[in-house]
Scaffold this motif. Structure first.
Motif, short mmCIF file in Angstrom:
data_model
loop_
_atom_site.label_atom_id
_atom_site.label_comp_id
_atom_site.label_asym_id
_atom_site.label_seq_id
_atom_site.Cartn_x
_atom_site.Cartn_y
_atom_site.Cartn_z
N ALA A 49 0.80 -1.22 0.09
CA ALA A 49 0.11 -0.03 -0.03
C ALA A 49 0.79 1.06 -0.14
CB ALA A 49 -0.82 -0.11 0.98
N ILE A 50 2.16 1.11 0.59
CA ILE A 50 2.93 2.42 0.72
C ILE A 50 3.39 2.63 -0.78
CG2 ILE A 50 5.21 3.20 1.49
CD1 ILE A 50 4.83 1.61 4.14
N TRP A 51 3.80 1.53 -1.46
CA TRP A 51 4.14 1.68 -2.74
C TRP A 51 3.05 2.02 -3.70
CZ3 TRP A 51 7.60 -3.23 -2.12
CH2 TRP A 51 8.92 -2.82 -2.17
N GLN A 52 1.85 1.57 -3.59
CA GLN A 52 0.78 2.19 -4.35
C GLN A 52 0.59 3.61 -4.20
OE1 GLN A 52 -2.15 -1.00 -3.45
NE2 GLN A 52 -1.47 -2.11 -5.25
N HIS A 53 0.61 3.90 -3.26
CA HIS A 53 0.63 5.49 -2.73
C HIS A 53 1.82 6.32 -3.25
CE1 HIS A 53 -0.08 9.21 -0.45
NE2 HIS A 53 0.98 8.82 0.22
N ARG A 54 2.92 5.93 -3.37
CA ARG A 54 4.01 6.77 -3.73
C ARG A 54 4.30 6.71 -5.01
NH1 ARG A 54 4.57 10.75 -0.18
NH2 ARG A 54 5.29 9.93 1.95
N LEU A 55 3.99 5.49 -5.74
CA LEU A 55 4.68 5.16 -7.07
C LEU A 55 4.18 6.03 -8.13
CD1 LEU A 55 4.94 1.24 -7.25
CD2 LEU A 55 6.94 2.93 -7.04
N PRO A 56 2.84 6.52 -8.31
CA PRO A 56 2.50 7.52 -9.31
C PRO A 56 3.21 8.57 -9.23
CG PRO A 56 0.53 6.64 -8.24
CD PRO A 56 1.69 5.80 -7.42
N ALA A 57 3.62 9.37 -8.09
CA ALA A 57 4.33 10.56 -8.05
C ALA A 57 5.86 10.54 -8.65
CB ALA A 57 4.44 11.23 -6.89
N LEU A 58 6.26 9.14 -8.16
CA LEU A 58 7.65 8.75 -8.66
C LEU A 58 7.91 8.48 -10.28
CD1 LEU A 58 8.65 6.24 -5.67
CD2 LEU A 58 9.55 8.55 -6.04
N GLU A 59 6.91 7.93 -10.67
CA GLU A 59 6.61 7.57 -11.87
C GLU A 59 6.40 8.72 -12.95
OE1 GLU A 59 6.28 4.81 -15.37
OE2 GLU A 59 7.24 4.97 -13.43
N ALA A 60 5.67 9.74 -12.34
CA ALA A 60 5.81 10.94 -13.17
C ALA A 60 6.88 11.79 -13.29
CB ALA A 60 4.43 11.95 -12.49
N ARG A 61 7.66 11.72 -12.00
CA ARG A 61 8.94 12.55 -11.98
C ARG A 61 9.78 11.82 -12.84
NH1 ARG A 61 12.05 16.65 -12.46
NH2 ARG A 61 13.75 16.75 -10.88
N ARG A 62 9.89 10.27 -12.86
CA ARG A 62 10.85 9.80 -13.59
C ARG A 62 10.68 9.82 -15.15
NH1 ARG A 62 11.30 5.69 -10.30
NH2 ARG A 62 13.19 6.36 -9.13
N LYS A 63 9.56 10.22 -15.64
CA LYS A 63 9.09 10.32 -17.04
C LYS A 63 9.61 11.62 -17.31
CE LYS A 63 4.92 7.32 -17.47
NZ LYS A 63 3.27 7.50 -17.62
N MET A 64 9.40 12.54 -16.40
CA MET A 64 9.86 13.93 -17.01
C MET A 64 11.32 14.00 -17.04
SD MET A 64 9.73 17.43 -14.57
CE MET A 64 7.86 17.17 -14.63
N LEU A 65 12.13 13.27 -15.93
CA LEU A 65 13.61 13.05 -16.30
C LEU A 65 14.04 12.50 -17.59
CD1 LEU A 65 14.42 12.29 -12.46
CD2 LEU A 65 14.95 14.41 -13.90
N LEU A 66 13.41 11.46 -17.84
CA LEU A 66 13.59 10.43 -19.08
C LEU A 66 13.55 11.41 -20.34
CD1 LEU A 66 11.91 7.04 -18.80
CD2 LEU A 66 14.36 7.51 -19.69
N ARG A 67 12.39 12.16 -20.39
CA ARG A 67 12.37 13.28 -21.64
C ARG A 67 13.50 14.10 -21.62
NH1 ARG A 67 6.79 12.97 -19.97
NH2 ARG A 67 7.11 15.01 -18.81
N GLN A 68 13.79 14.66 -20.36
CA GLN A 68 14.96 15.48 -20.37
C GLN A 68 16.21 14.91 -20.86
OE1 GLN A 68 15.08 17.00 -16.42
NE2 GLN A 68 13.30 18.48 -16.85
N MET A 69 16.33 13.55 -20.31
CA MET A 69 17.60 12.87 -21.02
C MET A 69 17.71 12.58 -22.23
SD MET A 69 18.13 9.85 -17.98
CE MET A 69 19.31 9.18 -18.88
N HIS A 70 16.42 12.28 -23.03
CA HIS A 70 16.49 12.17 -24.39
C HIS A 70 16.92 13.37 -25.09
CE1 HIS A 70 15.35 7.97 -24.74
NE2 HIS A 70 14.54 7.91 -23.75
N ASP A 71 16.01 14.39 -24.61
CA ASP A 71 16.45 15.68 -25.22
C ASP A 71 17.70 15.97 -25.26
OD1 ASP A 71 13.58 15.96 -25.73
OD2 ASP A 71 13.16 17.10 -24.01
N ARG A 72 18.58 15.90 -24.25
CA ARG A 72 20.05 16.12 -24.11
C ARG A 72 20.97 15.35 -24.61
NH1 ARG A 72 19.01 17.42 -17.74
NH2 ARG A 72 17.88 19.61 -18.05
N GLY A 73 20.56 14.35 -24.97
CA GLY A 73 21.24 13.07 -25.61
C GLY A 73 22.19 12.19 -24.33
N GLU A 74 21.53 12.06 -23.11
CA GLU A 74 22.26 11.63 -22.20
C GLU A 74 21.84 10.28 -21.82
OE1 GLU A 74 22.79 15.75 -19.46
OE2 GLU A 74 21.07 14.33 -19.09
#
Length: 202
Positions: A49-74
């Protein structure tokens, strides 16, 4: 929600197997002694339940970082991949600015049942799966089982350090500046995970 947050605090401070469900109920200030059992059944479901509560916010942030990485070629930069893996967890703070989630996560990673539970939740976090794929792509001939073993304990070490740093800040003791602390943490994870496999003497 009060039970989930209380469990995260206590598990993070004392470990998952050492905290009783009754202690969690008291921390959550619920009057009914069986409230935790009623809502969650057992310890494993509470961790889930702790993971189900926290994972949506973690996933949204990681998606944003992934987009930035791809944009920067990192995507082939080991330190950028380490940042992608660690930063969403590290940035998740409670109302007092404490890293409660990383404190909990370091114990969950060490708890064998927790490792299995998190593996089952991976299907709900495609950005996390992509972060692990990028790490595997950098790992060359390091066997996947060894790579993930290294990653698990590198994360545990870094989150132990985060827990200690929070304690030092609370007590007014001097700490390493946060930018330097994170840079050291990312470098530690990279060197731990991606170092060549040690030949075993015959």
């Amino acid at each position: 929600m009060a039970i989930i947050e209380a469990a995260e605090r206590l598990f993070g401070s004392y470990g998952i197997e050492t905290v009783s469900l009754r202690q969690i109920g008291l921390e959550a200030n619920v009057g009914n002694k069986s409230a935790v059992n009623y809502h969650f059944g057992d310890r494993a479901e509470l961790v889930r339940a702790i993971w189900q509560h926290r994972l949506p916010a973690l996933e949204a942030r990681r998606k944003m970082l992934l987009r930035q990485m791809h944009d920067r070629g990192e995507t082939r930069d080991p330190h950028a991949v380490a940042r992608l893996i660690i930063l969403p967890n590290y940035e998740l703070l409670d109302a007092q600015g404490i890293h409660r989630y990383t404190a909990f996560f370091r114990h969950a990673l060490r708890w064998r049942q927790g490792q299995e539970l998190r593996a089952r939740e991976m299907g709900t976090t495609p950005a996390s799966q992509e972060a692990l794929r990028l790490l595997k792509d950098l790992a060359g001939d390091i066997p996947q089982e060894l790579l993930f073993y290294r990653l698990r304990y590198a994360c545990c070490s870094l989150f132990d350090m985060t827990f200690d740093r929070d304690g030092d800040l609370a007590e007014g003791r001097p700490v390493m500046p946060e930018d330097q602390f994170l840079a050291e943490g990312f470098a530690m994870l990279v060197s731990t995970c991606l170092r060549p496999v040690t030949a075993v003497p015959r």
